[in-house]
Design an enzyme around this catalytic site. Structure first.
Site, short mmCIF file in Angstrom:
data_model
loop_
_atom_site.label_atom_id
_atom_site.label_comp_id
_atom_site.label_asym_id
_atom_site.label_seq_id
_atom_site.Cartn_x
_atom_site.Cartn_y
_atom_site.Cartn_z
N ARG A 150 0.85 -1.19 0.00
CA ARG A 150 0.00 0.00 0.00
C ARG A 150 0.89 1.24 0.00
O ARG A 150 1.69 1.43 0.92
CB ARG A 150 -0.91 -0.02 1.24
CG ARG A 150 -1.68 1.26 1.37
CD ARG A 150 -2.59 1.30 2.60
NE ARG A 150 -3.16 2.63 2.65
CZ ARG A 150 -3.24 3.40 3.72
NH1 ARG A 150 -2.82 2.96 4.90
NH2 ARG A 150 -3.73 4.61 3.65
N HIS A 164 -2.86 10.98 1.14
CA HIS A 164 -2.30 10.74 2.47
C HIS A 164 -1.73 12.08 2.95
O HIS A 164 -0.54 12.24 3.14
CB HIS A 164 -1.24 9.64 2.42
CG HIS A 164 -1.01 8.96 3.73
ND1 HIS A 164 -1.17 7.60 3.93
CD2 HIS A 164 -0.62 9.44 4.94
CE1 HIS A 164 -0.87 7.27 5.18
NE2 HIS A 164 -0.53 8.38 5.81
N GLU A 223 -7.26 8.28 6.67
CA GLU A 223 -7.53 8.88 7.97
C GLU A 223 -8.03 10.32 7.90
O GLU A 223 -7.37 11.25 8.38
CB GLU A 223 -6.28 8.81 8.86
CG GLU A 223 -5.79 7.40 9.08
CD GLU A 223 -4.68 7.31 10.14
OE1 GLU A 223 -4.18 8.37 10.56
OE2 GLU A 223 -4.34 6.20 10.54
N ASN A 229 -7.32 1.38 10.00
CA ASN A 229 -6.01 1.65 10.57
C ASN A 229 -6.16 1.52 12.08
O ASN A 229 -6.98 2.22 12.68
CB ASN A 229 -5.54 3.06 10.23
CG ASN A 229 -5.22 3.23 8.75
OD1 ASN A 229 -5.40 2.31 7.95
ND2 ASN A 229 -4.75 4.40 8.37
N TYR A 236 -4.13 1.16 15.84
CA TYR A 236 -2.90 1.18 16.64
C TYR A 236 -3.16 0.91 18.12
O TYR A 236 -2.35 0.25 18.77
CB TYR A 236 -2.19 2.53 16.50
CG TYR A 236 -1.60 2.70 15.12
CD1 TYR A 236 -0.35 2.18 14.82
CD2 TYR A 236 -2.32 3.32 14.10
CE1 TYR A 236 0.19 2.29 13.55
CE2 TYR A 236 -1.79 3.43 12.83
CZ TYR A 236 -0.53 2.91 12.56
OH TYR A 236 -0.01 3.00 11.29
N GLU A 295 -3.50 -0.32 8.05
CA GLU A 295 -2.31 0.03 8.85
C GLU A 295 -2.42 -0.62 10.21
O GLU A 295 -3.47 -0.57 10.85
CB GLU A 295 -2.20 1.54 9.09
CG GLU A 295 -1.73 2.33 7.93
CD GLU A 295 -1.59 3.83 8.23
OE1 GLU A 295 -1.34 4.20 9.40
OE2 GLU A 295 -1.75 4.61 7.29
C1 FCB Z 1 -1.14 6.92 10.96
C2 FCB Z 1 -0.76 7.53 9.62
C3 FCB Z 1 0.59 7.08 9.13
C4 FCB Z 1 1.60 6.93 10.24
C5 FCB Z 1 1.04 6.11 11.36
C6 FCB Z 1 2.00 5.89 12.49
O1 FCB Z 1 -2.01 7.76 11.63
O2 FCB Z 1 -1.70 7.21 8.66
O3 FCB Z 1 1.00 7.98 8.13
O4 FCB Z 1 2.05 8.16 10.64
O5 FCB Z 1 -0.10 6.71 11.86
#
Ligand code: FCB
Length: 474
Positions: free
Chosen positions: A98, A142, A187, A314, A316, A381
């Protein structure tokens, strides 16, 4: 080419971490195992071959905006090392990659004349990927809006939405016969809230009300671009968007906290999700932010909710919240009316200070499937920054990242067993890169980048991922 470390090195890992661990089974054939990057974070070459500045080139020049005043001018120099980087992807056994396309490389003024050399770079990238059997997934935005469009009002004006759809058309006409997966925006919550309300991302404004307008035009641009892509691309093409999700959890059982969970969820997850899948903004959003709703024209919500082929996730970390006590809520008119708990006793954190919480990935995937039912889901992500140390040799021992990936891949497998139509998983990131306001201080790569020489060294997590992918059925 200075690629060090080979996938078979995984034999030196503890057995439980090697490719033949329990994780090997259970994923559907054709599952897209990949990694992700974005243009401004890796390409460098900001003034080359006709590229014009984006809002990020401007933002990084502001004193104090970026840690240590660094910029993406060189970044991981991917623009010049594209072939080498694709060779690395092949060594990692990636089945998908990607990347994002830089709008100001393709249309330096945002609209109007196409910069042939800019477009040719992405065409070469796509062809190089396909030659190695790696599926390209192209993200159109992006965060790097052409500065020329910012001068005309940027995302605060409706015209930018149409300009984005026209840009999508230019790229689709050139690459649409080879790229099967398209992501309009990455995002939008971040481009909107971090850029317009908190001022920590480009364009660096501090106004919640403006964020609402920018967010609406970004959503509209997504809908218009989706319609444009559909009109140009073959039927089997998959069009989606990548949203960032933070499943929200309650720190206690008090009614104020349970209300806070809803409020935080509307703000952090449903702001963009509801217009896209339900053609409406969540009622409580504007009240909670103390702003007025965006100005809607007749068809806006229908355009925004143009059906998608997949939703990109995405993920985290999670959000843990505690509601304000009725007394303190009454005493203060401050919004939001909850506290976000930054440190959970006994939890582990990445170098970004983000809690490691793989259950949240399973939770968000199953929830999205249950409540919004996208046709397909793709983790666009997921990954972790840790302080990596390279001692000049051929290895980087990043066991924490390796473990993070394993835990999250296990979460995928649990989501799959609950019938979530999950099609792939992209690790953020292929390479260490420019982590926005935190510049090069945070390393997310499967591959270490020594910025002074641009040497690439595959980290242990990359070796593990390579052997894990190899152990999957094709
Ligand atoms: C996300 C972004 C990516 C990167 C990661 C850690 O929010 O999409 O560009 O910075 O975090």
């Amino acid at each position: 080419m200075s690629i060090t470390g080979r996938p078979q090195d995984h034999r030196s890992f503890p057995a439980s971490l090697a490719g033949d661990s329990d994780l090997a089974g259970g994923f559907p054939p054709g599952f897209l195992w990949g990694a992700a990057t974005s243009a401004y974070q890796i390409e460098g070459a900001v003034r080359e071959d006709g590229r014009a500045p984006s809002i990020w080139d401007r933002f990084v020049a502001r004193p104090g905006a970026i840690l240590q005043g660094q910029t993406g001018e060189v970044a991981a120099d991917h623009y010049h090392r594209m072939e080498e980087d694709v060779a690395l992807m092949a060594l990692l056994n990636l089945r998908a990659y990607r990347f994002s396309i830089s709008w100001p490389r393709v249309l330096p003024q945002g609209t109007g004349p196409v910069n042939e050399r800019g477009l040719a770079f992405y065409e070469r990238l796509v062809d190089t990927l396909l030659a190695r059997g790696i599926e390209p997934l192209a993200t159109l935005y992006h965060w790097d809006l052409p500065a020329a469009l910012e001068d005309r009002g940027g995302w605060l004006v409706r015209d930018t939405a149409q300009a984005f759809a026209d840009y999508a058309g230019v790229v689709a006409r050139r690459l649409g016969d080879r790229v099967r997966w398209w992501i309009t925006h990455n995002e939008p919550w971040c481009s909107t809230y971090l850029g317009y309300a908190l001022g920590i991302h480009a364009p660096g404004l501090h106004d919640k009300q403006l964020a609402i307008h920018a967010g609406h035009h970004i959503l509209l641009s997504h809908g218009l671009a989706t319609q444009c892509l559909r009109s140009l691309l073959p039927r089997e093409t998959q069009v989606g968007i990548a949203l960032d999700f933070y499943p929200v959890y309650a720190a206690d059982e008090r009614p104020e906290t349970l209300a806070a969970v809803q409020e935080a969820d509307v703000f952090r997850n449903r702001w963009f999700l509801d217009p896209l899948f339900r053609a409406e903004y969540p009622e409580a959003l504007f009240r909670a932010l103390d702003v007025t709703p965006p100005t809607l024209q007749a068809n806006d919500l229908a355009v925004i909710a143009t059906p998608l082929d997949f939703l990109g996730v995405n993920y985290y970390s999670r959000m843990l919240v505690r509601g304000a006590s009725p007394e303190s809520a009454a005493a203060s008119s401050r919004k939001p009316s909850y506290e976000v708990i930054e440190r959970v006793p006994e939890a582990s954190y990445t170098d970004m200070g983000w809690e490691i919480f793989p259950e949240g990935l399973e939770a968000i995937l199953t929830r999205l499937h249950r409540e919004y039912a996208p046709k397909a889901l793709l983790v666009t992500e997921n990954g972790a920054a840790f302080e990596d140390h390279w001692h000049g040799g051929t290895s980087v021992h990043d066991w924490q990242r390796l473990h993070y990936l394993q835990l999250h891949i296990e979460a995928l497998s649990r989501a799959l067993s609950q019938q979530v139509p999950l099609k792939g998983y992209m690790v953020w990131s292929l390479l260490d890169n420019f982590e926005w306001a935190l510049s090069y201080s945070k390393r997310f790569g499967l591959v270490y980048v020594d910025y002074s020489t641009q040497r690439r060294i595959i980290k242990d997590s990359g070796l593990w991922y390579a052997s894990f992918i190899a152990a999957q059925r094709r």
